[in-house]
Design a protein around this motif. Structure first.
Motif, PDB file in Angstrom:
ATOM      1  N   UNK A  78       1.510 -11.265   6.009  1.00  0.00           N
ATOM      2  CA  UNK A  78       2.845 -11.732   5.617  1.00  0.00           C
ATOM      3  C   UNK A  78       3.764 -10.527   5.435  1.00  0.00           C
ATOM      4  N   UNK A  79       3.197  -9.435   4.976  1.00  0.00           N
ATOM      5  CA  UNK A  79       3.874  -8.149   4.906  1.00  0.00           C
ATOM      6  C   UNK A  79       2.931  -7.101   5.469  1.00  0.00           C
ATOM      7  N   UNK A  80       2.949  -5.905   4.886  1.00  0.00           N
ATOM      8  CA  UNK A  80       2.054  -4.835   5.329  1.00  0.00           C
ATOM      9  C   UNK A  80       1.183  -4.377   4.182  1.00  0.00           C
ATOM     10  N   UNK A  81      -0.073  -4.106   4.496  1.00  0.00           N
ATOM     11  CA  UNK A  81      -0.986  -3.532   3.510  1.00  0.00           C
ATOM     12  C   UNK A  81      -1.658  -2.325   4.130  1.00  0.00           C
ATOM     13  N   UNK A  82      -2.063  -1.386   3.274  1.00  0.00           N
ATOM     14  CA  UNK A  82      -2.800  -0.209   3.728  1.00  0.00           C
ATOM     15  C   UNK A  82      -4.198  -0.256   3.135  1.00  0.00           C
ATOM     16  N   UNK A  83      -5.187   0.027   3.973  1.00  0.00           N
ATOM     17  CA  UNK A  83      -6.591   0.041   3.572  1.00  0.00           C
ATOM     18  C   UNK A  83      -7.097   1.478   3.643  1.00  0.00           C
ATOM     19  N   UNK A  84      -7.424   2.095   2.522  1.00  0.00           N
ATOM     20  CA  UNK A  84      -7.896   3.486   2.560  1.00  0.00           C
ATOM     21  C   UNK A  84      -9.334   3.552   3.048  1.00  0.00           C
ATOM     22  N   UNK A  85      -9.580   4.411   4.006  1.00  0.00           N
ATOM     23  CA  UNK A  85     -10.940   4.717   4.445  1.00  0.00           C
ATOM     24  C   UNK A  85     -11.390   6.071   3.907  1.00  0.00           C
ATOM     25  N   UNK A  86     -10.418   6.936   3.636  1.00  0.00           N
ATOM     26  CA  UNK A  86     -10.626   8.233   2.988  1.00  0.00           C
ATOM     27  C   UNK A  86      -9.510   8.379   1.954  1.00  0.00           C
ATOM     28  N   UNK A  87      -9.258   9.591   1.505  1.00  0.00           N
ATOM     29  CA  UNK A  87      -8.299   9.807   0.423  1.00  0.00           C
ATOM     30  C   UNK A  87      -6.878   9.430   0.849  1.00  0.00           C
ATOM     31  N   UNK A  94      -3.477   7.729  -6.280  1.00  0.00           N
ATOM     32  CA  UNK A  94      -4.620   7.452  -5.394  1.00  0.00           C
ATOM     33  C   UNK A  94      -4.916   5.948  -5.360  1.00  0.00           C
ATOM     34  N   UNK A  95      -5.241   5.439  -4.180  1.00  0.00           N
ATOM     35  CA  UNK A  95      -5.640   4.031  -4.060  1.00  0.00           C
ATOM     36  C   UNK A  95      -7.064   3.982  -3.517  1.00  0.00           C
ATOM     37  N   UNK A  96      -7.796   2.971  -3.939  1.00  0.00           N
ATOM     38  CA  UNK A  96      -9.193   2.820  -3.505  1.00  0.00           C
ATOM     39  C   UNK A  96      -9.453   1.453  -2.899  1.00  0.00           C
ATOM     40  N   UNK A  97      -8.458   0.570  -2.973  1.00  0.00           N
ATOM     41  CA  UNK A  97      -8.572  -0.757  -2.380  1.00  0.00           C
ATOM     42  C   UNK A  97      -7.318  -1.048  -1.571  1.00  0.00           C
ATOM     43  N   UNK A  98      -7.368  -2.119  -0.793  1.00  0.00           N
ATOM     44  CA  UNK A  98      -6.214  -2.525   0.014  1.00  0.00           C
ATOM     45  C   UNK A  98      -4.995  -2.718  -0.878  1.00  0.00           C
ATOM     46  N   UNK A  99      -3.860  -2.121  -0.470  1.00  0.00           N
ATOM     47  CA  UNK A  99      -2.658  -2.066  -1.303  1.00  0.00           C
ATOM     48  C   UNK A  99      -1.444  -2.530  -0.506  1.00  0.00           C
ATOM     49  N   UNK A 100      -0.621  -3.368  -1.126  1.00  0.00           N
ATOM     50  CA  UNK A 100       0.597  -3.865  -0.480  1.00  0.00           C
ATOM     51  C   UNK A 100       1.619  -2.733  -0.393  1.00  0.00           C
ATOM     52  N   UNK A 101       2.300  -2.622   0.748  1.00  0.00           N
ATOM     53  CA  UNK A 101       3.353  -1.634   0.932  1.00  0.00           C
ATOM     54  C   UNK A 101       4.726  -2.291   0.820  1.00  0.00           C
ATOM     55  N   UNK A 102       5.657  -1.554   0.232  1.00  0.00           N
ATOM     56  CA  UNK A 102       7.043  -1.991   0.127  1.00  0.00           C
ATOM     57  C   UNK A 102       7.943  -0.974   0.815  1.00  0.00           C
ATOM     58  N   UNK A 103       9.113  -1.426   1.237  1.00  0.00           N
ATOM     59  CA  UNK A 103      10.064  -0.546   1.905  1.00  0.00           C
ATOM     60  C   UNK A 103      10.357   0.679   1.034  1.00  0.00           C
TER      61      UNK A 103
END
Length: 219
Positions: A78-87, A94-103
């Motif tokens: 529905x929007x964009x999310x980022x999934x960290x595989x490394x740092x 720091x994020x360790x789980x899938x995180x929603x991105x905002x403009x």
């Protein structure tokens, strides 16, 4: 690129067969080179992987920097999310789980590869990644376009690619897995005159009264 080259006595309008041939060559990503503005890596997939630009490393967005081979994924839902595989850091955290991105969010990959996430156009799901650090992709691009159904090039600040000297917007849009462009004025694709809209594909050169850009396939 058109499969059949027109004869010299052909008319100025593009035939339906040529349109189908050109559009059928669209693949997962391509380079968009805009005269006077620069180059953008355009990704068409809903999910893309960012990682180290190195021979044999098949990632969608290869970056020349101190990264892992597969460093993070971006998903368009529905929007964009980022999934960290490394740092990965978002806005310094720091994020360790899938995180929603905002403009406007700032993304940092590893130590020092910094990108700004932008989704400037209210009527389009397409997003743009801008480099805040001095890193670049391979092939070298000033930014990355995560193209949904349409991508707007033009003079307005909310356009996906801002081209300040242009009088009108030019819209790249997808239909039935094909790519087309449209604008308010007459344009030429590979030297063929078109009235306001035409199919395009990697290999196409598009020109109007005050604009020029081309598409190049990325292998």
């Amino acid at each position: 690129m058109f499969r059949e080259r027109p004869h010299a006595n052909d008319g100025g309008d593009m035939t339906q067969n040529s349109a189908s041939d050109a559009a059928s060559q669209l693949h997962g990503r391509f380079m968009l080179w805009v005269d006077g503005v620069g180059g953008y890596l355009v990704c068409l997939q809903d999910t893309v992987c960012l990682g180290l630009a190195t021979p044999g490393n098949m990632v969608d967005i290869p970056i020349m920097g101190d990264l892992s081979r597969r460093h993070a994924r971006l998903h368009r839902e529905d929007g964009y999310v980022i999934e960290p595989l490394q740092a990965v850091r978002v806005n310094g955290r720091p994020i360790r789980t899938t995180t929603i991105l905002s403009d406007g969010d700032e993304i940092e990959l590893g130590e020092g590869v910094r990108l700004r996430f932008r989704q400037p156009h209210a009527l389009s799901a397409t997003a743009r990644l801008e480099f805040l650090s001095r890193h670049r992709t391979q092939p070298s691009a000033a930014g990355i376009l995560l193209m949904a159904e349409s991508c707007v090039l033009g003079p307005k600040w909310q356009d996906h690619v801002v081209c300040r000297q242009w009088a009108h917007d030019v819209v790249l849009y997808r239909r039935d897995e094909r790519l087309f462009c449209r604008t308010l004025e007459r344009l030429e694709v590979n030297g063929r005159r078109c009235e306001g809209q035409a199919p395009v594909a990697p290999g196409s050169h598009v020109e109007g009264s005050d604009f020029s850009f081309c598409l190049q396939q990325v292998v």
